[in-house]
Design a protein around this motif. Sequence first.
Motif, PDB file in Angstrom:
ATOM      1  N   ARG A 171       0.828  -1.204   0.000  1.00 27.83           N
ATOM      2  CA  ARG A 171       0.000   0.000   0.000  1.00 27.83           C
ATOM      3  C   ARG A 171       0.863   1.256   0.000  1.00 27.83           C
ATOM      4  NH1 ARG A 171      -3.300   0.100   5.030  1.00 27.83           N
ATOM      5  NH2 ARG A 171      -4.217  -1.778   4.092  1.00 27.83           N
ATOM      6  N   LEU A 172       1.948   1.234   0.798  1.00 27.29           N
ATOM      7  CA  LEU A 172       2.873   2.367   0.818  1.00 27.29           C
ATOM      8  C   LEU A 172       3.488   2.567  -0.560  1.00 27.29           C
ATOM      9  CD1 LEU A 172       4.491   4.528   2.403  1.00 27.29           C
ATOM     10  CD2 LEU A 172       6.130   2.718   2.989  1.00 27.29           C
ATOM     11  N   ARG A 174       2.144   1.822  -3.446  1.00 30.71           N
ATOM     12  CA  ARG A 174       1.134   2.391  -4.355  1.00 30.71           C
ATOM     13  C   ARG A 174       0.884   3.860  -4.046  1.00 30.71           C
ATOM     14  NH1 ARG A 174      -1.600  -2.489  -3.095  1.00 30.71           N
ATOM     15  NH2 ARG A 174      -2.990  -1.322  -1.704  1.00 30.71           N
ATOM     16  N   ASP A 175       0.834   4.209  -2.759  1.00 32.48           N
ATOM     17  CA  ASP A 175       0.435   5.557  -2.359  1.00 32.48           C
ATOM     18  C   ASP A 175       1.567   6.581  -2.479  1.00 32.48           C
ATOM     19  OD1 ASP A 175      -1.976   4.396  -1.755  1.00 32.48           O
ATOM     20  OD2 ASP A 175      -1.699   4.448   0.426  1.00 32.48           O
ATOM     21  N   VAL A 176       2.797   6.153  -2.237  1.00 32.12           N
ATOM     22  CA  VAL A 176       3.907   7.106  -2.149  1.00 32.12           C
ATOM     23  C   VAL A 176       4.998   6.825  -3.186  1.00 32.12           C
ATOM     24  CG1 VAL A 176       5.625   8.148  -0.612  1.00 32.12           C
ATOM     25  CG2 VAL A 176       3.436   7.360   0.331  1.00 32.12           C
ATOM     26  N   TYR A 271       1.208   3.425   8.184  1.00 32.12           N
ATOM     27  CA  TYR A 271       1.795   2.289   7.472  1.00 32.12           C
ATOM     28  C   TYR A 271       2.692   1.447   8.384  1.00 32.12           C
ATOM     29  CZ  TYR A 271       0.363   4.871   3.272  1.00 32.12           C
ATOM     30  OH  TYR A 271      -0.356   5.537   2.306  1.00 32.12           O
TER      31      TYR A 271
END
Length: 378
Positions: A171-172, A174-176, A271
């Motif tokens: 997720r990190l 994808r997001d950052v 996260y």
Amino acid sequence: MRSVGKQLDITIHRPEELSVPLRRAWHEAMDESPDYANPFLAPEFAAGIGRHRGGAQVAVLYEGREPVGFFPYERNSFGVGRAIGLGLSDCQALVHRPGVVWDMQELLRACGLSVLEFDHLVDEQKPFGRFVTGTFASPVVDLKDGAGAYADWLRSTYPGVAKTTLKKERRLGRDVGDVRFVFDERDPRMLHRLMEWKSAQYRRTGRMDRFSRPWIVDLVDHFFQVREEHFTGVLSVLYAGDRPVAAHFGPRSRTVFAAWFTTYDPELRYYSPGLMMHLHMAHAAGGHGVRLMDFGRGDKEYKDWLKTRELRVGEGFATRPHPVAAAHRLWRRPVRGLRNTVLAHPALREPADRLLKSVGTLRTSGRTGLERPAPRTR
């Protein structure tokens, strides 16, 4: 030389002025026992403290002409002593060759000490025995070779946390940005970023801001440059794309890696970057030949998740009959006792944490006079 018992003599030195042969003998004593493999017991750590603290000294114990023991400590003008780097060091001991026996009272006298305070004493140190007022768990992780893919290692080593951690890393990413880990980052700007983050964290949580003290900033800067076999300052950074997410700085020896200063970007706290950092460090350290990761004493949830066992470390005051020793112990022991009582009981620890965080919130919002100066960077 001053006689200690029938067999041992002592000389006193500034730690940063030890000769090359004496440093070599100290390293050999570290190598001969796993109890002394911790980088906080290396002469490089004592020398670093000596560069920035005026009272740092080392007692060298001799059998005949052979140096067989090394005892680093700090001493003030009143003869009050403390373990070298007390408050920063997570491992303390008189480092000695196997079979060496010494007398605690004679050692204190030779060092000019009426009292010596310690809080992370190696359990093996039997001559300190009657002066230990309490022993505490120091969680450690036994490491295996971290070669191979990180995700596979994580699933096999920590199956209970692997699924959640890997999900948060994806997720990190994808997001950052794509997640990458650098075990030994050599960019000093990232070291100063770590100190800035940690300083803010101390203030936010109501703790004493260590990096408001210029000498500690300078000490960490110094250790970042030390690259020796028995002590290397290692800066590790977790990135998402080009953005640093979490960072850790701590010393390692050939076989032991000491967890010291860990922090992260508070904007990305959801996260769990701190946990990610420790897991990546354990994997990478194993691949670099480290066999033990030492978290130091203290109750933290992540330590319970990651530890494979616990060492025991001692706290107390070694004394000899002297009015200064009695006064110092009378002053310091109740403070340590109260702190240990709070830390040992969740019913007390949780309200204390909430109070500290409330103070930290007021401090960082600028509504109190408790703000500390920003850490000095170069």
